[in-house]
Design an enzyme around this catalytic site. Structure first.
Site, PDB file in Angstrom:
ATOM      1  N   ARG A 261       0.872  -1.135  -0.164  1.00  0.00           N
ATOM      2  CA  ARG A 261      -0.211   0.038  -0.029  1.00  0.00           C
ATOM      3  C   ARG A 261       0.861   1.266  -0.087  1.00  0.00           C
ATOM      4  NH1 ARG A 261      -5.105  -1.944   3.923  1.00  0.00           N
ATOM      5  NH2 ARG A 261      -5.412  -3.841   2.610  1.00  0.00           N
ATOM      6  N   ARG A 276       1.678   0.417  10.080  1.00  0.00           N
ATOM      7  CA  ARG A 276       1.409   1.053   8.927  1.00  0.00           C
ATOM      8  C   ARG A 276       2.501   0.800   8.082  1.00  0.00           C
ATOM      9  NH1 ARG A 276      -3.101   3.628   7.730  1.00  0.00           N
ATOM     10  NH2 ARG A 276      -3.430   4.037   9.966  1.00  0.00           N
ATOM     11  N   GLU A 348      -7.098  -1.695  14.805  1.00  0.00           N
ATOM     12  CA  GLU A 348      -7.912  -2.745  13.849  1.00  0.00           C
ATOM     13  C   GLU A 348      -6.978  -3.797  13.387  1.00  0.00           C
ATOM     14  OE1 GLU A 348      -9.050  -0.649  10.083  1.00  0.00           O
ATOM     15  OE2 GLU A 348      -8.716  -2.608   9.038  1.00  0.00           O
ATOM     16  N   SER A 351     -10.758  -6.690   9.255  1.00  0.00           N
ATOM     17  CA  SER A 351     -11.964  -5.886   8.619  1.00  0.00           C
ATOM     18  C   SER A 351     -12.832  -6.842   7.743  1.00  0.00           C
ATOM     19  CB  SER A 351     -11.462  -4.690   7.850  1.00  0.00           C
ATOM     20  OG  SER A 351     -12.559  -3.786   7.438  1.00  0.00           O
ATOM     21  N   ARG A 390       0.328  -7.036  12.148  1.00  0.00           N
ATOM     22  CA  ARG A 390      -0.552  -6.346  13.504  1.00  0.00           C
ATOM     23  C   ARG A 390      -0.648  -7.471  14.404  1.00  0.00           C
ATOM     24  NH1 ARG A 390      -4.480  -1.566  11.223  1.00  0.00           N
ATOM     25  NH2 ARG A 390      -2.864  -0.524  10.108  1.00  0.00           N
TER      26      ARG A 390
END
Length: 426
Positions: A261, A276, A348, A351, A390
């Site tokens: 990303r 991130r 998070e 999802s 994560r």
RNA sequence: GGAGAGAUGGCUGAGCGGCUGAAAGCGAUCGCCUGCUAAGCGAUUGUACGCCUCAAAAGGUGUACCGGGGGUUCGAAUCCCCCUCUCUCCGCCA
């Protein structure tokens, strides 16, 4: 993509629903273009119909050795008019398509109205926050002190938002991938898939990353290849342009992939640690279902993701994303947020979304019911099961000990060659 | 990277300017026949978009679709150009 007929017939409802998401979509332009398209279409199809019958007549005359030059002359001008109209039609359709491809999905009726993540209702919690008799550290400190995460090396060999894992850290990452794949395939009934980590623009369009979010993606220069931001993209596109057998539904896949990303627009956010990254690993679950069962399947999918955290013994909560926080393609999304004591926050880690027919319409994925011949769009769903990096963060922060070591959750030990504790070594 | 061969409906496969939404076969569905099964006989058998009828379901009608895009022509699955993908051979390579 929404159904164009549905938009036409429910324009006020669509306007209101999209407004709840905070999206300003010009539906007046949609109506104008839609009307224009149908007007042109009617004219050009009538002309084509004429041309087809006259051309047949020309053919018939020529067979009989008769003269047809009057008809040929007449059709010359009809053909040039058709050509003009075709061009106008193409332009109108291009605009209309551009408009519909940038319209987000309509939220499911159960989704609460809100403007941002502070409005997301907490659906449930599992477990409890661990208690420490010392000040818990953030994972970046734990990882560096144990010499299992090397942020400096990541920055040197690639740049910001890249990390090098070492020794037990690398092993932990790999163990989690295998643990999750085994759980979902052997106990939750998913079929394992391994896909390319690059896809073409057509695939990115089907799942909704393009055309609107190109700046979030890495593109390979001089090609039509993009690095995938999630395995959702290649896995959902496996069935693009296919009609599935009803007896195979629901189809459930699980795939490990690296994810890439660009993280444009997140400068300054989560700059430390693994939260991130430009590249991270993820195990993703994807389902294709009948419309009437998709919300049950969403609950199961979410439960499958929750099970990973339960087995790892990590406290988490589930939030139901409000209209303002919902992703572009999703009709309903549950986020799993793991407790991170080092940061004193829930973050998070998964999802889980139901896209209903939004992606299926873009990707043209349908099925035929056995009792009739009409094809229908499937519903597509996906959810992380889980984001690996994560999960490493959650383990390091929740299982840290006063002496700086980290206990390995019991379920994971078989995947760690029996190691029950990560300690610093040379 | 070089040379060649291909891409047609659910599948196999014909067609190579008008009579082709597409032969034939297979498969599937429905019906007939049959004590059951098999065989046999008959019918049906794509998708999208528009318009009309319409409460809806459904029906009628038109247009488009033979890998994708463009061109030639009164008319293209069929001729020409570009692209993509697949296969074979050569080269290179983990």
């Amino acid at each position: 993509m929404l159904d164009i007929k549905f938009i036409r017939e429910n324009i006020d409802l669509v306007r209101a629903k999209l407004k709840e998401r905070g999206d300003a979509i010009d539906l007046d332009q949609f109506s104008t273009m839609d009307r224009k398209r149908r007007d042109i279409l009617q004219e050009v199809e009538t002309l084509r119909s004429d041309r087809n019958s006259v051309s047949k007549e020309i053919g018939a005359r020529k067979q009989n050795g008769e003269d047809a030059s009057d008809l040929i002359a007449k059709m010359g001008s009809v053909s040039s008019r058709i050509k003009e109209l075709d061009e106008a039609l193409k332009e109108t359709e291009r605009l209309l398509h551009g408009l519909t491809m940038t319209m987000p999905n309509i939220p499911h009726e159960s989704v609460v109205r809100g403007t941002g993540d502070e409005d997301n209702p907490v659906v449930r919690k599992w477990g409890e926050k661990p208690q420490f008799d010392f000040e818990p550290k953030p994972h970046w400190d734990i990882g560096e002190e144990l010499n299992i995460l090397d942020f400096a090396a990541g920055a040197k060999i690639a740049g910001a938002r890249f990390t090098v894992y070492r020794g037990a850290g690398a092993r932990l990452e790999r163990a989690l991938i295998n643990f999750m794949l085994d759980l979902h395939t052997m106990e939750h009934g998913y079929t394992e898939i391994l896909t390319p980590f690059m896809v073409n623009s057509e695939s990115m369009t089907s799942t909704g990353q393009l055309p609107k979010f190109e700046e979030d993606l890495f593109k390979i220069e001089g090609t039509d290849y993009y690095l995938i931001p999630t395995a959702e993209v290649p896995v959902t596109n496996i069935h693009r342009d296919e009609i599935l057998d009803e007896k195979d539904l629901p189809v459930a896949y699980v795939a490990y992939s690296a994810c890439f990303r660009a993280e444009a627009g997140s400068y300054g956010k989560d700059t430390r640690g693994l939260i991130r990254q430009h590249q991270f690993n993820k195990v993703e679950m994807v389902k294709f279902t009948r419309p009437e069962e998709s919300y049950d399947e969403l609950e199961k999918l979410t439960a499958n993701a929750e099970e990973v955290l339960k087995r790892l013994g990590i406290h988490f909560r589930i939030v139901d994303l409000c209209t303002g926080d919902l992703g572009f393609s999703s009709a309903k999304t549950y986020d799993l947020e793991a407790w991170l004591p080092g940061q004193n926050a829930y973050r998070e880690i998964s999802s889980c979304s139901n896209f209903e027919t939004f992606q299926a319409r873009r990707a043209n994925i349908r099925f035929r019911r056995e009792e009739n011949s009409k094809v229908e769009y499937v519903h597509t769903l996906n959810g992380s099961g889980l984001a690996i990096g994560r999960t490493v963060v959650a383990i390091l922060e929740n299982y840290q000990q006063k002496d700086g070591s980290v206990i390995v959750p019991e379920e994971l030990r078989p995947y760690m060659n029996g190691v029950d504790r990560i300690v610093r070594n040379k």
